[in-house]
Motif scaffolding. Structure first.
Motif: not given
Lengths: 243, 241
Positions: B23, B186-187, B16, B180, B182-183, B190, B19-20, B177
């Motif tokens: 992005y 934001f990740q 995660m 929303s 998902t950078e 979560s 991936r953040g 964020n």
């Protein structure tokens, strides 16, 4: 044969009239030196000739046509004039070789190989062929000015215009630039030179033009204008500069 | 113990985080590039001079007025607000439902463009007049002067400022964020929302942001050095010519 003929040329910056009814011509193969004190209009005259300044009035006749006509292609006309500036103005993002080839390739549409051959020939004449890969910031003033001369020559112009080419140089470097210019004069190039180098003018010029306050006061062979001037203003100017 | 938590958070959530970060990088790099192009376009438009007052003169004035409005608006409002207004506004006004990445890139590009416009204009104005004069004296037209002489020098001169912009964008994408995207921020939110270890989770994000910005600044320095070329030149011997 007359290369460029100027008739009734005038130029004003706002209310300040810098050139007043200047009539003047350059013959093929002739070396003309423009002299006069600062602010006399000699640089402005030179810059008007290649339209870096747009004249306020008058005519510039080149190949039988007035190039101040609206329809005339300024860019095409300028390729026939080679300009050398007091501050060299080499392209900072190009090296010595590409400074001399970029105009040939982009404007004259010569091939890269041909342009490089021509550029190298002129760089050799000015003695800068060993520095083809150097950037302008790595060169001395005299070297920059010699490259600038090669750049102008590479376009194979009809007339070379020099705007105080040695005024920004150390005394030591003036010699190397004048030597190149002397060689060009000997080879029969048509040259129009704004200069403060009286000795050089005396030796090299076919004709000397003395300007004061925006008008041509006196012109003729150097032996006449520089040695036996007729006008009071010329005498005064020479007395102050030759000392 | 915090350290153990950090290790376990990384072990459980590294995908995660990555991936953040991916992005974040994607949006800021593409946004900076598009922004720089916008900046160059506006900078050039603002420095064109037309002497004769005709239709060309007035259309240029109009275009430049619109461009100035754009610059002032995007410099004068927070990016977080722009993101909200554009993401929801475009949906309401035109029914455009953008993908969040498209929306993110759009906001960052337009924002960067507004800043770069002034940077590029300054870069063009700072080029010595003699460069234009020498280029016109050998017969180049305006476009040729720009492409062969002026803009290459401007590009070199605005490179440090562009790098700055890229680094700012890497950090500022965090505000996306709110729509929303998902950078990385934001990740991380979560992840922290699941394990309730806010300090440890955001500490990991902090390290990742720093790695990205630091790498970016080193790469840019390297590019600058490469563009400048070696300090010394090689003299050519007569034989090689």
């Amino acid at each position: 044969m007359t290369v460029i003929k100027i008739e009734h040329l005038s130029k004003s910056f706002g209310r300040n009239q810098v050139l007043k009814d200047v009539n003047f011509q350059v013959e093929k193969g002739e070396v003309v030196c423009l002299i006069g004190s600062s602010g006399s209009g000699k640089s402005t005259l030179l810059r008007c000739i290649n339209l870096l300044e747009i004249p306020s009035g008058g005519q510039i006749i080149y190949q039988g046509e007035n190039i101040l006509d609206e329809k005339h292609n300024i860019q095409e006309y300028r390729t026939h004039l080679g300009m050398v500036f007091q501050q060299f103005n080499l392209f900072n993002n190009h090296n010595v070789l590409t400074n001399c080839t970029v105009g040939q390739i982009k404007v004259l549409k010569r091939s890269k190989a041909e342009a490089e051959k021509i550029a190298l020939n002129y760089l050799q004449i000015v003695g800068m062929d060993q520095y083809v890969h150097a950037k302008p910031r790595q060169l001395s003033g005299g070297q920059k000015q010699r490259v600038a001369i090669a750049r102008a020559l590479s376009m194979n112009p009809d007339v070379m215009l020099f705007d105080e080419p040695t005024s920004a140089l150390d005394p030591e470097m003036v010699g190397e630039v004048l030597k190149v210019m002397r060689r060009l004069a000997d080879e029969g190039n048509t040259m129009l030179i704004v200069t403060h180098e009286m000795e050089f003018a005396k030796e090299v010029a076919d004709r000397v033009v003395f300007m004061d306050k925006g008008v041509i006061v006196e012109e003729g062979p150097p032996a006449q204008v520089l040695v036996n001037p007729k006008h009071e203003r010329t005498k005064e100017f020479l007395k102050r500069t030759l000392k | 113990m915090s350290l153990e938590w950090i290790i376990s958070i990384v072990q459980n959530n590294w995908q995660m985080f990555l991936r953040g970060a991916y992005y974040t990088l994607l949006i800021s790099v593409i946004g900076t590039i598009i922004g720089a192009l916008i900046g160059f376009f506006i900078g050039i438009m603002h420095t064109i001079k037309i002497r004769k007052k005709g239709i060309k003169f007035y259309s240029l004035k109009l275009v430049n007025f619109i461009l100035t409005c754009y610059v002032e608006f995007f410099r004068g409002t927070p990016m977080i607000v722009q993101a909200m207004v554009m993401y929801y506004g475009l949906d309401i006004a035109f029914g455009i439902d953008m993908h969040f990445i498209t929306a993110g890139i759009l906001v960052v590009s337009l924002n960067t463009g507004a800043y770069m416009a002034e940077i590029v204009r300054g870069g063009i104005v700072s080029i010595d007049r003699g460069q234009y004069e020498a280029a016109s004296a050998i017969g180049m037209n305006h476009l040729q002067i720009m492409l062969n002489v002026v803009l290459p020098q401007v590009a070199r001169n605005v490179l440090p400022a562009t790098g700055n912009q890229l680094i700012m964008n890497i950090k500022d994408t965090a505000v996306l964020n709110v729509i929303s995207v998902t950078e990385l921020f934001f990740q991380t939110k979560s992840i922290a929302g699941n394990n309730f270890r806010y300090f440890e989770s955001f500490f990991v994000a902090c390290v990742l942001y720093f790695i990205m910005t630091f790498t970016a600044s080193r790469i840019l320095l390297y590019v600058e050095k490469r563009l400048d070329g070696p300090d010394a030149y090689q003299k050519q011997s007569k034989e090689t010519l």
